[in-house]
Structures are given as C-alpha cells and as structure tokens.
Design a protein around this motif. Sequence first.
Motif, mmCIF file in Angstrom:
data_model
loop_
_atom_site.group_PDB
_atom_site.id
_atom_site.type_symbol
_atom_site.label_atom_id
_atom_site.label_comp_id
_atom_site.label_asym_id
_atom_site.label_seq_id
_atom_site.Cartn_x
_atom_site.Cartn_y
_atom_site.Cartn_z
ATOM 1 N N THR A 23 97.998 44.305 35.510
ATOM 2 C CA THR A 23 97.102 43.559 35.488
ATOM 3 C C THR A 23 95.861 44.332 34.961
ATOM 4 N N TYR A 55 100.528 30.302 33.310
ATOM 5 C CA TYR A 55 99.698 31.165 34.891
ATOM 6 C C TYR A 55 99.596 29.990 36.122
ATOM 7 N N GLY A 65 96.286 32.531 41.063
ATOM 8 C CA GLY A 65 96.243 33.518 42.620
ATOM 9 C C GLY A 65 94.936 33.769 43.289
ATOM 10 N N THR A 109 92.116 35.077 39.923
ATOM 11 C CA THR A 109 92.573 36.275 39.498
ATOM 12 C C THR A 109 93.920 34.784 39.251
ATOM 13 N N GLU A 141 98.208 34.474 38.070
ATOM 14 C CA GLU A 141 99.222 35.588 37.617
ATOM 15 C C GLU A 141 100.731 34.288 37.159
ATOM 16 N N LYS A 183 99.383 39.910 35.526
ATOM 17 C CA LYS A 183 97.723 39.422 36.665
ATOM 18 C C LYS A 183 96.574 39.100 35.583
#
Lengths: 341, 519
Positions: free
Chosen positions: B35, B198, B201, B210, B212, B234
């Motif tokens: 992350t 991505y 999130g 966020t 992911e 992330k």
Amino acid sequence: MSTPSVTDSVTPTPAGGGAARRGRSPWAEFAVKRALGLLGTMVVLVLLTFFIVRLIPGDPAVQVAGSDATAAQVEAARHQLGLDKPLWQQLGDYVGGLLRGDLGDSFSMRGSVRDVVLSRLWFTGTIAFVAMAVVLLLAVPLGMAVGILTRGGRRRWLDRVFTVLTGLVAAVPSYVMATLLILLFPVTLALLFPAYSELNPTASLVLPVLSLAVGPIMIMARVVRREIAVVLEQDFMRTARGWRLGTLRLYGKYAFPSLMTSTLTLSGLILTAMLGSAIVVETVFSVPGLGLGLVRAILAKDYPVIQGIVLILGIIAALLTLAIDTILGIIDPRTLGGRHA
Amino acid sequence: MNTRPATLLAGLAVVACSALTACGAPDTGGSASTTLYTESTAAPTSFDPARARAGDDFVVDSLLYDTLVARDDDGLVPALATEWTEDSASSYTFTIRDDATCADGTAITPTVVADSLKYFANNDAGDHVFSPLVFGPGKPTITADDAAGTVSIELSEPYAVLPAGLAIPQSGIICPAGLKDPEGLANGTVEGAFSGPYALGETKPGVSYTYELRKGYDAWPEFAEPLTGKPASKLVFSIATDQATAANKLLSGDLQIANLGGENIDRVSKGDFNRVKTIIANVYVMFNERPGHFFADNAEARQAVARAIDRDAYNNVFSAGKADLFNSIVPSSYACALDDESLIEPHDPAAAASVLKGAKIKMVASTAFGDSGKGAEYLQAVLTDAGAKVDLQKVDNATWATETQKPNGDWDITFMGDINAGRIISASLDRVLGTPLEKGGRNIPGVDNAPAAEALKQGLQTADVDAQCEAFETAQRLLLERDDVVPLSGVTWETTSASNVTVRAPGGNLNYRTVRIED
C-alpha cells in the motif's frame, strides 16, 4: 448534595415573579426559551451563510467547468449547479432541502454535503473533545494547587510566576502555538508528527490537540486559582480544615464541587471557541476535519459545503451551550433564569 | 465519583503512551506492504472520465480507465489498441487487443470501445469538456467491427492530432456497466465501469481515496523501457494541504510519493529518494487585445513588457530558479515546439521605460502559479520600474479564471498558467490563436493574428508530420514576432518517491500507472 458549598451558602433570592409565581416549572420556561433561541440561531445561520458565500469573489461555475471550458460549457455547469436560477429560488431550494434533512451536493467533489461533513466531523470532534478533556485534567488541578499553595498571601513569588507565565502562554494564538510545537517536537526533537498521518492517525493528532489545549489550560487554571482562593476563605472550608482531613479529601471533596459552576461555564465557552480554533489548527496540521474542509470549500467556491459546515458547526456550538446550561441548571437551578418551584 | 477522573486520566495516559510509542516506529509502508500513500491537490470532481475537469481527475482516470494509446518518451505506444493507421487527417483505424477485460469480467471488444468513445464525443450537455480537444471542431463518426477487431473514426473536419488526444485519460474507455448508469459512473459506484488497472476502493469524501489493483489485470501500456518491480496493491490519495506539509510527510515516511516544487525540493534533496521532474502548467504573459484595452493594437507596448523582464531574475522569484525557461508557449519537449531563443526579446529596461512610462495597466494574477503568485509581483515591480502604474489584483485561481475567461474581463495583462493535459501543442496555441471566447472558442486574450491562426488551422488539417510541425512552428513564430505572448517558464514539480518506489513521466506526463515497488 449534602456537602457544604459556595452555592449552598448563597442567600436565595426572594421568591416572587417568573415561573414559580405562575406555578410553572423553571425547566419548562428554560426549554421553551432555548428551543426558540436554537431555532432563531439556525434561521440566522442559514440566511447569513447563504448570502455571505455568494459574496466570495469568483464564479463557482468557472471553477467547476475547469480551465479548458468554453463559455457555453461554463453556462452548462452553471445550469447544472442551479446557479442560473433567481436567488430567491436558490434559497427556497436550499431551505426546502434542509427541511428534508438534505444539505445538498458538493460542487467540487462527488457526493453529498452530508457525506463530506460526516467524514470530517470525527476529526474535529476528536481533537476538540480530547483537547477539552486535557484542559480539564490539567487546568483544574494546576489552578487548585497554586490557589492552595498561595492562599492567604503565602508564597507570593509562586503567585507572580504563575500569573505571568499563564498570562503569556494564554496570549499565544493557536496557530503560533501550533507552529512552535512543530518546531519543538518533530523538527528539533524528531518526536511526533508535523501533519496528520493516515499511517499513524492517533499519534499525529497529539500535537493538534496540544495546540488547541495549551492556551485554554492557562486561562482555566487562572480562573480556578482565583475561584479556589475565594472558596478557601469560606466558613465551611475553615470548619472542614478543623476536622483534620487528608489533603486530597479536604480539597477534593469540599473545595472542588464549589468550582463546578465556573469551570463548567468556562468549559462551554472554551469548547465552542475550540471549534473555531480548529479551523486554523487543522489547516496547520493538515487534519482533514471540518475546519480544513471549510477552508478548502471557500477556496473552491463550494457553496453547499461551506453552508453545510458552517451550519453544522453552528448547531454543535448551540447544542454545547445548551448542554452546559442544562448541566448548570441541574447543579444550580437558579441559573435557569426563573425561580425555584 | 472519585474514580471517574482517575479512569479518565488512565485512559488518556494509555492513549498518550500508545501515541508516543507509535511515533517512534512509523509504518513506512516498507517491503512487506504494497500500500502506497500519496496526495492529490483536490478531491476528484467526477469518476466519469468524460466529465473530468481538473488535473486530479486526470490522475484518477488514468488509474481507473485504459486508453487506446499511451504517451511514451518518443511518441505514442500501444495500450488498448495494438496498432493504428491514419489514412488522412480525418480517417483513423484502431486495432483493439483481444484479451482486455472490464473490472466485472466483460470483454473489451471493439463495440465496447466504440460505445465509450461515442459517449465521450457526445457533448450535448456541454460537460464533456475535452471532447473537442480530442476529436477537433467537427463531428466524429465512430464504428466498430468486432470481426476484424477494429474501431474506425471518421472526422467531419480534419484533425491531425486525434491519436495524441486518445492518449489522455479523459478519453479512457468506460465499460458497458458504467455507460448504463451515468450517475453511478460519476459517483464511482459502478465497479464494472472500470477498464484500467485499478478500481475505486474506500472513499472518504474530500479526505482520502483508495484505489485497489484489479486481480489479473495485464493490459499495461507497452512502454519502450518496460516497467520493472510490482505495482502497488493499493494507492491511497489523501488531499494535500500544501507542499511544505507534503515534504514533511515524505521525510517522516507518512507518504511514499509527493509532488514538490520550489524550495520544498531542496528540503528533500539530501534524502534517499527517487525523483522525476514534470511541468504541470506552461506560464507566459498574456495581453488582453480586445478593443479598449491598453495592449490592443499596441505591439510596441507588448514588446516593451517583454523587454522589461529579466528572465533569470523572474525565474529566481517565481520558482527559486527550479523551473526551466521556455522559448515558446510550451516547453521544447512538446512535439513541434519552437525553440528559437532569438525570438525572445532581450532584457532592455531602458527601452521598456521609454514606451511604458505613464502607462496605466490593470493586471490580474492567480496565486496558484509560482510561489503564491510571486511571478506576478515580479512583473508588477519591473513594469513599475519602467514608469507604468500597475494595478495588480492577485486572486485565487477560480477568481482569476472567472475574470480572464469572460470576454468583458477588466484586465490588460495576466500571467497565464496553461495546463495542457494532452501535451498537444495545438491545444495551447488554440488558447491564443483560436476562436475568441465571445464566439464560443478558447482564445482567452482575443488575439487577432490572422496569419498565425491560419498556420494553426493548416497544421490541424494535415496528417503529414513534417508539414504539421512546419505549420505549428510558423504559428508560434508569428505569435512571438508580434509579442502576443511573452514566454516564461513552467510550473515545475518534482515527484519525489521513497527509495524503493519509482514513478515515471513518459513524454513528460506524470503517470501513476507506472508506480512500481522495487524488490
């Protein structure tokens, strides 16, 4: 409360007039007055924020449409935001939404103002209430200790040092305090965090809390020190001292309750002021609370978010004042403004 | 009653202890974690790429949506399209890769691509701001051939820079689930809408967002220099307060990637960081050339302003000397950019004073460019030294845009900060040579330089790269010879990342898809 106290010793005001004379509970009058006051405050807040945000220079439609938009696209954005409607209609839509519990949608980001406020409220609430707790935990013992140590003209040097030091520190604005704390802890001592950290949320809120708390600690300690000086001269304290009680029991059980009224009143004022100071402190420490949100919303000309945050902060401040007054009313019913039933 | 304060005290002590302990060993998102924490300057205004408006939207779109082509250091490279042909400046065919999928598993076929591009091209509501910059002034006809695996785009008016336009994130391909639910698409709630690496999130509106990594995603652009390391599982974007705070967070390990400018770059210069330099806006002096304004039909006065400026002194004030000086309205890294220093007026304060003495000039400037608009303060100072009376209005960016982007704006001179999302030179030239604002165009200062405008038009009508560049260079030369603009520099960022994290800016465009964690 069987304990003798300053409030107990105050001579009751002569009966007559007010709620008691009319046979009504002072709480009923208190509730009606406060409900009307709260309503009035809300109306004024709603109207003021609605009109004031429109005085901010710059066109939200230009901001929303972006720098690559043509004039037609800016007009499309204005229509989409409802800013092409007459002002009275915009106000009507806003008030109508409020009555349905809808604060509107943000101009500058996806989502409702409600979601924006909720995602930020926790941060502001946390730093303000923890700061208040720190103020109470440190200022009351400090003020009491100095008051006790200097009672009756003892240790005049301590009194002078305390007065000068607390006066100086209390005069430092919260944004200066915030900067000084950053300079001292993260920069010089490599301790704690200069800004809010998603990785270490708890630790990174320590300095914002301190920035808010240091000044009020000094103010409250001074008030408590003066109050305790008066209390210690009361007859019941002389009597209690004669019982040869332990220090903690003597001052904790007999002197402390007498400080409650002034401490609570001041706490309410400080907590309300902290909500205002949070705007500055959150900006310095990049804490994503309501204060920083308000600053960003103003820069982004995000009318709904500005209105929503100001309204919520206003409601919180009004409710805090109400809560403090209610507690004071329970402790000392004379503060309700009516007469004892 | 007596136990409550003690309990509170103990509780606070525990919190304080845990807090202080935590600060001793911050989680820097090291090798065990994938992350990564970074910042954006503002919250996304929309998760619909077609409705993107600001720089931070483009970053989000580049993560969530794939484009047909991608920008690399030496031009365009395949992304969703494996190859493309240009039959003319009005006719293009793209061959779509056959293994790409949406976040919900739907195959990205030519029909899916065509439907998304048709949605983007439809600007009836006026909120697909970048559609005209991608497809040009005419109407596109977009057709899919699933059997052949191709998408064809026919333009009603020639527009030679279409492929470059299809590299910008705003033209990213929206999957069918997103097109079915435009409101959900804008809110980011339709997971099946995403075609990029991505998916969105956790979101905390205005606080952090966020993104992911999609499991199994493998449609990364084919950069000439392949990406190494692994992508972050992330990416957390919180909303920045300022660059000084970002530098603090980078140094304390709370951020792994931060965009820094000016003196903040020096603060991290001694650390073990990776750096990539990007220009996020092109800055030049722009004159309001509409009738009634001081610089209208007054080439001598415009030249005097250019001569009043000492470019090195300006750059020191503007960016602590960190920015690169430009010889045109775009940096020399743009395709077809003119880089002829002889076209820059020499610093000659005496000559400037002989023209500008007694002039009354209204100047408006944004605090967003440079260090709180210090470049504008420099210009005010040198014009004042030249004997002009300069009324400087330094305002926030929205107020500046409001004032300068209305035809009747009350200003004579301004600092322009041109954000050119596609790094397409014609898009920058269009701002000063195209159709003026009052006629629905993007020409902010109302410059009426017919030969230069004609050269721009010619450049857009030919698919021949050499002829195109020749035309665009002519447009720039004619613009600079008349001093319609005074080139200055760029707003420069150094994207600084932790020692084990790399980010690239292919072709000068910062691209968060290239974020990689090295082993």
